[in-house]
Design an enzyme around this catalytic site. Structure first.
Site, mmCIF file in Angstrom:
data_model
loop_
_atom_site.group_PDB
_atom_site.id
_atom_site.type_symbol
_atom_site.label_atom_id
_atom_site.label_comp_id
_atom_site.label_asym_id
_atom_site.label_seq_id
_atom_site.Cartn_x
_atom_site.Cartn_y
_atom_site.Cartn_z
ATOM 1 N N GLU A 167 -56.223 27.883 -12.458
ATOM 2 C CA GLU A 167 -56.576 26.851 -11.485
ATOM 3 C C GLU A 167 -56.421 25.415 -12.007
ATOM 4 O OE1 GLU A 167 -59.743 29.551 -8.923
ATOM 5 O OE2 GLU A 167 -60.503 27.883 -10.105
ATOM 6 N N GLU A 359 -57.912 36.428 -8.653
ATOM 7 C CA GLU A 359 -59.350 36.263 -8.425
ATOM 8 C C GLU A 359 -59.630 36.331 -6.934
ATOM 9 O OE1 GLU A 359 -61.686 33.060 -10.126
ATOM 10 O OE2 GLU A 359 -60.330 32.923 -11.842
#
Length: 453
Positions: A167, A359
């Protein structure tokens, strides 16, 4: 019952957790501080000043936790190593105790036939390197590359899946633009784009470092946060609008998909971003884009949220607010299971790489009930709804390699401290970190056992 064939026989069902969020033992065996240790000392930056000192005590209990993973039946586990356990100064000398810990850790995963997936950088920049300028320093790309080289040299024979970055939109955007995540700073936008460029350079150099030390069949990707727009209706117009919005840069921030993935996968920054950010662009060396643009084997995708969009009477793209009473998680994120369909579909359509759901999960209000168990029916419903949408994308031809549920354990959730519980296993922080398998643990176990049936 008709056999469900949507998930392939080698589909990788998994879970994940990252080093400092679960390990604890923050000062044990030569570990030094990262920027998140520093962040914990900034008054009220973290919920109720919770620290990562003990986290979920996973450093001490990793064997019993991995045994529970074996019971769960997962095929893969996404984890990170602690940069400062291995490089106490960030670069230079290595710490043998740190190297030995993760050596034993990986062997323990393999003992239960769990395929390791190693994330090189999950936000834990060594504090000593922050003092040298951190990601503002162009040398930062070499620092991470050196770290990745040592990881690949020591563990590459047993780790077939690698993620370079987790991320980048979040740790750059919230760490350097908004100041809400470590290192908790707010910089002028030109400096933020400088940071982002150095992070992209680091990604490319990390790929090269891993390839130099691992077998040819090693598979490498990265895990961006999926900044998703989804169609408000299933009309062709709304679908086109959602796709356009997902891959458009229309504001002065770094929370886009294309500013990160276009350079990595296409070898150039997106035109709309270059135009919008023209006066803020960082210095780009003549070979920089070639370094950033390294071949990848898959595109990871972290999906937690989405925004429904449509066009108004002026043909402008607008986000549609959820109706009153719409589902919402404990962390106050709106719930759109259909993001698990549109996300993989959109990203595969644009980037033409296999997708890995690296995720996906939900924070809920979990506690130990009078019967001594932890019942979490909403998490079970969330998983099931999401997997049904993912299954639909697979049936329509999107190649999806696996699904990783976040997370295996309740853990320290950054600025939220211990206030949020994402785990399949409950951690009783007040009572010697006792572990209790939630109902969702057993549900997910059965999903894996039947390969999605």
């Amino acid at each position: 019952m008709e056999l469900n064939m949507s998930f392939s026989e080698n589909f990788l069902w998994g879970t994940g957790a990252f080093s400092y969020q679960v390990e604890g033992s923050a000062q044990a065996d030569g570990r030094t501080e990262s920027i998140w240790d520093m962040m914990c000392r900034k008054d009220w930056k973290i919920y109720k000043n919770h620290t990562l000192e003990n986290a979920s005590d996973h450093y001490v209990r990793y064997k019993e936790d991995i045994e529970r993973m074996g019971e769960l039946g997962i095929k893969t586990y996404n984890f990170s190593t602690s940069w400062t356990r291995i490089f106490p100064d960030g670069i230079g000398r290595t710490n043998q105790k740190g190297l030995d810990f993760y050596d034993a850790y990986i062997d323990e995963l393999l003992k239960y036939n769990i395929t390791p997936m190693l994330t090189v950088y999950h936000w834990d920049l060594p504090l000593e390197l922050f003092y040298k300028g951190g990601w503002l320093n162009r040398e930062s790309s070499d620092w991470l590359s050196e770290y990745a080289y040592v990881l690949a040299k020591n563990y590459g024979d047993r780790v077939p899946y690698w993620l370079t970055l987790n991320e980048p939109q979040i740790f750059v955007g919230e760490g350097y633009l908004e100041g809400t995540h470590a290192p908790g700073e707010r910089h002028p936008f030109k400096e933020v784009l400088r940071v982002a460029h150095h992070v992209l350079l680091a990604h490319g150099k990390v790929v090269k470092a891993i390839r130099s030390q691992t077998p040819s069949e090693t598979r490498i990707g990265l895990a961006p946060f999926g900044c998703l727009s989804i169609p408000f209706t299933n009309s062709e117009s709304d679908i086109e609008t959602a796709y356009e919005k997902t891959f458009t840069i229309d504001k002065k921030d770094v929370f886009s998909n294309t500013w990160w993935l276009d350079p990595i996968i296409f070898g150039h920054y997106p035109e709309d971003g270059l135009k919008l950010f023209e006066k803020y662009l960082p210095e780009i060396g003549p070979e920089d884009m070639q370094i950033i643009h390294q071949p990848l084997d898959f595109c990871g995708l972290n999906i937690y949220a989405a925004d429904p969009v449509t066009r108004n009477e002026k043909n402008e793209i607008v986000e549609v607010a959820p109706p009153i009473g719409a589902p919402i998680s404990a962390i106050r994120w709106n719930i759109y299971p259909e993001a698990m369909y549109w996300g993989p579909k959109f990203f595969y359509e644009r980037y033409k790489l296999p997708i890995f759901l690296t995720e996906n999960g939900i924070s809920e209000y979990d506690w130990i009930t009078l019967d001594g168990n932890v019942h979490d029916p909403l998490r079970i419903d969330f998983i099931q709804r999401g997997l049904l949408e993912l299954e639909k994308a697979i049936e329509e031809g999107v190649p999806v390699l696996g699904y990783i549920h976040w997370s295996i354990l309740d853990n320290w959730e950054h600025v939220e401290g211990y206030n949020e519980r994402f785990g399949l296993i409950f951690v009783d922080y007040a009572n010697d970190f006792k572990r209790i398998k939630k109902d969702s643990f057993y549900y997910y176990r059965d999903v894996i056992k039947t390969n999605g049936m």
